[in-house]
Design a protein around this motif. Sequence first.
Motif, PDB file in Angstrom:
ATOM      1  N   ALA A   1      -1.721   7.646  16.048  1.00  0.00           N
ATOM      2  CA  ALA A   1      -0.280   7.861  16.043  1.00  0.00           C
ATOM      3  C   ALA A   1       0.441   6.728  15.323  1.00  0.00           C
ATOM      4  N   THR A   2      -0.164   5.542  15.237  1.00  0.00           N
ATOM      5  CA  THR A   2       0.510   4.416  14.610  1.00  0.00           C
ATOM      6  C   THR A   2       0.149   4.263  13.141  1.00  0.00           C
ATOM      7  N   LEU A   3      -0.693   5.124  12.616  1.00  0.00           N
ATOM      8  CA  LEU A   3      -1.065   5.041  11.209  1.00  0.00           C
ATOM      9  C   LEU A   3       0.091   5.511  10.344  1.00  0.00           C
ATOM     10  N   PRO A   4       0.217   4.976   9.115  1.00  0.00           N
ATOM     11  CA  PRO A   4       1.259   5.490   8.216  1.00  0.00           C
ATOM     12  C   PRO A   4       0.961   6.933   7.843  1.00  0.00           C
ATOM     13  N   PRO A   5       1.985   7.734   7.537  1.00  0.00           N
ATOM     14  CA  PRO A   5       1.737   9.145   7.200  1.00  0.00           C
ATOM     15  C   PRO A   5       0.915   9.246   5.920  1.00  0.00           C
ATOM     16  N   PRO A   6      -0.007  10.222   5.831  1.00  0.00           N
ATOM     17  CA  PRO A   6      -0.862  10.334   4.645  1.00  0.00           C
ATOM     18  C   PRO A   6      -0.084  10.487   3.340  1.00  0.00           C
ATOM     19  N   ILE A   7       1.069  11.130   3.390  1.00  0.00           N
ATOM     20  CA  ILE A   7       1.823  11.334   2.145  1.00  0.00           C
ATOM     21  C   ILE A   7       2.323  10.004   1.593  1.00  0.00           C
ATOM     22  N   ALA A   8       2.486   8.986   2.457  1.00  0.00           N
ATOM     23  CA  ALA A   8       2.905   7.667   1.969  1.00  0.00           C
ATOM     24  C   ALA A   8       1.831   7.057   1.079  1.00  0.00           C
ATOM     25  N   SER A   9       0.569   7.357   1.376  1.00  0.00           N
ATOM     26  CA  SER A   9      -0.505   6.856   0.524  1.00  0.00           C
ATOM     27  C   SER A   9      -0.439   7.502  -0.852  1.00  0.00           C
ATOM     28  N   GLY A  10      -0.047   8.773  -0.891  1.00  0.00           N
ATOM     29  CA  GLY A  10       0.043   9.440  -2.177  1.00  0.00           C
ATOM     30  C   GLY A  10       1.272   9.033  -2.965  1.00  0.00           C
ATOM     31  N   LEU A  11       2.416   8.956  -2.303  1.00  0.00           N
ATOM     32  CA  LEU A  11       3.663   8.685  -3.017  1.00  0.00           C
ATOM     33  C   LEU A  11       3.826   7.213  -3.352  1.00  0.00           C
ATOM     34  N   TYR A  12       3.463   6.334  -2.429  1.00  0.00           N
ATOM     35  CA  TYR A  12       3.753   4.908  -2.613  1.00  0.00           C
ATOM     36  C   TYR A  12       2.492   4.057  -2.713  1.00  0.00           C
ATOM     37  N   GLY A  13       1.299   4.646  -2.617  1.00  0.00           N
ATOM     38  CA  GLY A  13       0.080   3.854  -2.689  1.00  0.00           C
ATOM     39  C   GLY A  13      -0.139   2.984  -1.472  1.00  0.00           C
ATOM     40  N   CYS A  14       0.276   3.463  -0.308  1.00  0.00           N
ATOM     41  CA  CYS A  14       0.133   2.671   0.911  1.00  0.00           C
ATOM     42  C   CYS A  14      -1.298   2.755   1.430  1.00  0.00           C
ATOM     43  N   CYS A  15      -1.809   1.638   1.915  1.00  0.00           N
ATOM     44  CA  CYS A  15      -3.117   1.616   2.573  1.00  0.00           C
ATOM     45  C   CYS A  15      -3.064   2.541   3.786  1.00  0.00           C
ATOM     46  N   PRO A  16      -4.061   3.423   3.969  1.00  0.00           N
ATOM     47  CA  PRO A  16      -3.998   4.357   5.101  1.00  0.00           C
ATOM     48  C   PRO A  16      -4.156   3.687   6.457  1.00  0.00           C
ATOM     49  N   ARG A  17      -4.608   2.423   6.503  1.00  0.00           N
ATOM     50  CA  ARG A  17      -4.754   1.759   7.795  1.00  0.00           C
ATOM     51  C   ARG A  17      -3.573   0.850   8.128  1.00  0.00           C
ATOM     52  N   CYS A  18      -3.151   0.002   7.172  1.00  0.00           N
ATOM     53  CA  CYS A  18      -2.115  -0.979   7.507  1.00  0.00           C
ATOM     54  C   CYS A  18      -0.767  -0.656   6.865  1.00  0.00           C
ATOM     55  N   GLY A  19      -0.714   0.241   5.883  1.00  0.00           N
ATOM     56  CA  GLY A  19       0.557   0.622   5.294  1.00  0.00           C
ATOM     57  C   GLY A  19       1.004  -0.256   4.143  1.00  0.00           C
ATOM     58  N   ALA A  20       0.260  -1.306   3.796  1.00  0.00           N
ATOM     59  CA  ALA A  20       0.628  -2.143   2.646  1.00  0.00           C
ATOM     60  C   ALA A  20       0.387  -1.352   1.356  1.00  0.00           C
ATOM     61  N   ARG A  21       1.195  -1.645   0.353  1.00  0.00           N
ATOM     62  CA  ARG A  21       1.093  -0.897  -0.916  1.00  0.00           C
ATOM     63  C   ARG A  21      -0.019  -1.482  -1.774  1.00  0.00           C
ATOM     64  N   THR A  22      -1.250  -1.297  -1.338  1.00  0.00           N
ATOM     65  CA  THR A  22      -2.395  -1.921  -2.001  1.00  0.00           C
ATOM     66  C   THR A  22      -3.430  -0.906  -2.445  1.00  0.00           C
ATOM     67  N   LEU A  23      -3.146   0.386  -2.377  1.00  0.00           N
ATOM     68  CA  LEU A  23      -4.187   1.395  -2.580  1.00  0.00           C
ATOM     69  C   LEU A  23      -4.649   1.474  -4.035  1.00  0.00           C
ATOM     70  N   PHE A  24      -3.734   1.344  -4.984  1.00  0.00           N
ATOM     71  CA  PHE A  24      -4.092   1.538  -6.390  1.00  0.00           C
ATOM     72  C   PHE A  24      -4.079   0.208  -7.129  1.00  0.00           C
ATOM     73  N   ARG A  25      -5.084   0.032  -8.052  1.00  0.00           N
ATOM     74  CA  ARG A  25      -5.053  -1.144  -8.917  1.00  0.00           C
ATOM     75  C   ARG A  25      -4.546  -0.774 -10.295  1.00  0.00           C
ATOM     76  N   SER A  26      -4.507   0.519 -10.642  1.00  0.00           N
ATOM     77  CA  SER A  26      -3.847   0.985 -11.860  1.00  0.00           C
ATOM     78  C   SER A  26      -3.178   2.313 -11.514  1.00  0.00           C
ATOM     79  N   VAL A  27      -2.823   3.085 -12.533  1.00  0.00           N
ATOM     80  CA  VAL A  27      -2.040   4.291 -12.261  1.00  0.00           C
ATOM     81  C   VAL A  27      -2.810   5.241 -11.348  1.00  0.00           C
ATOM     82  N   THR A  28      -4.079   5.487 -11.665  1.00  0.00           N
ATOM     83  CA  THR A  28      -4.836   6.446 -10.858  1.00  0.00           C
ATOM     84  C   THR A  28      -6.124   5.880 -10.281  1.00  0.00           C
ATOM     85  N   ALA A  29      -6.419   4.598 -10.489  1.00  0.00           N
ATOM     86  CA  ALA A  29      -7.672   4.028  -9.986  1.00  0.00           C
ATOM     87  C   ALA A  29      -7.425   3.274  -8.688  1.00  0.00           C
TER      88      ALA A  29
END
Length: 147
Positions: free
Chosen positions: A28-56
């Motif tokens: 229940a405390t995880l960030p919403p999955p769509i945030a990972s897609g729209l903003y590149g948020c880490c699915p565990r902590c919510g920091a915007r660290t998911l992508f190192r380039s546009v799609t990688a």
Amino acid sequence: MSGAVGARRSTPADVTGTTPDPAGGGSATLPPPIASGLYGCCPRCGARTLFRSVTAFADRCPACGLRFSDFNVGDGPVVFLTLGIGALVTILALWLEFSVSPPFWVHLLLWPPVTLAMVMGALRVAKGLLLALEYRNRAHEGRIAKD
Ligand SMILES: [Zn+2]
């Protein structure tokens, strides 16, 4: 009883700080999955660290250490994006041709970059969303259990 006390102490600092792993049942405390897609948020902590380039994807989250390289979203989204965006661009090109009838070079200059931008943007959103859903649902390849 101690669970009720722990639930009462849930503050915004808890949400942005250490979040429990899905294995612990605290999704229940995880960030919403769509945030990972729209903003590149880490699915565990919510920091915007998911992508190192546009799609990688990055190899791991520098904030919480989650290894993104352990997830495999595969080529699943590419097929649907190619078909959907191809159909959409075709419809837009036909609409432009029949409504304005521009010279042919307008189509040559307009649609390749529009298509590329749409594919890159949609691919990023789809990949981030799929990785977040994999993390949330604990989906991964089968492994042989060790006793
Ligand atoms: Zn993280």
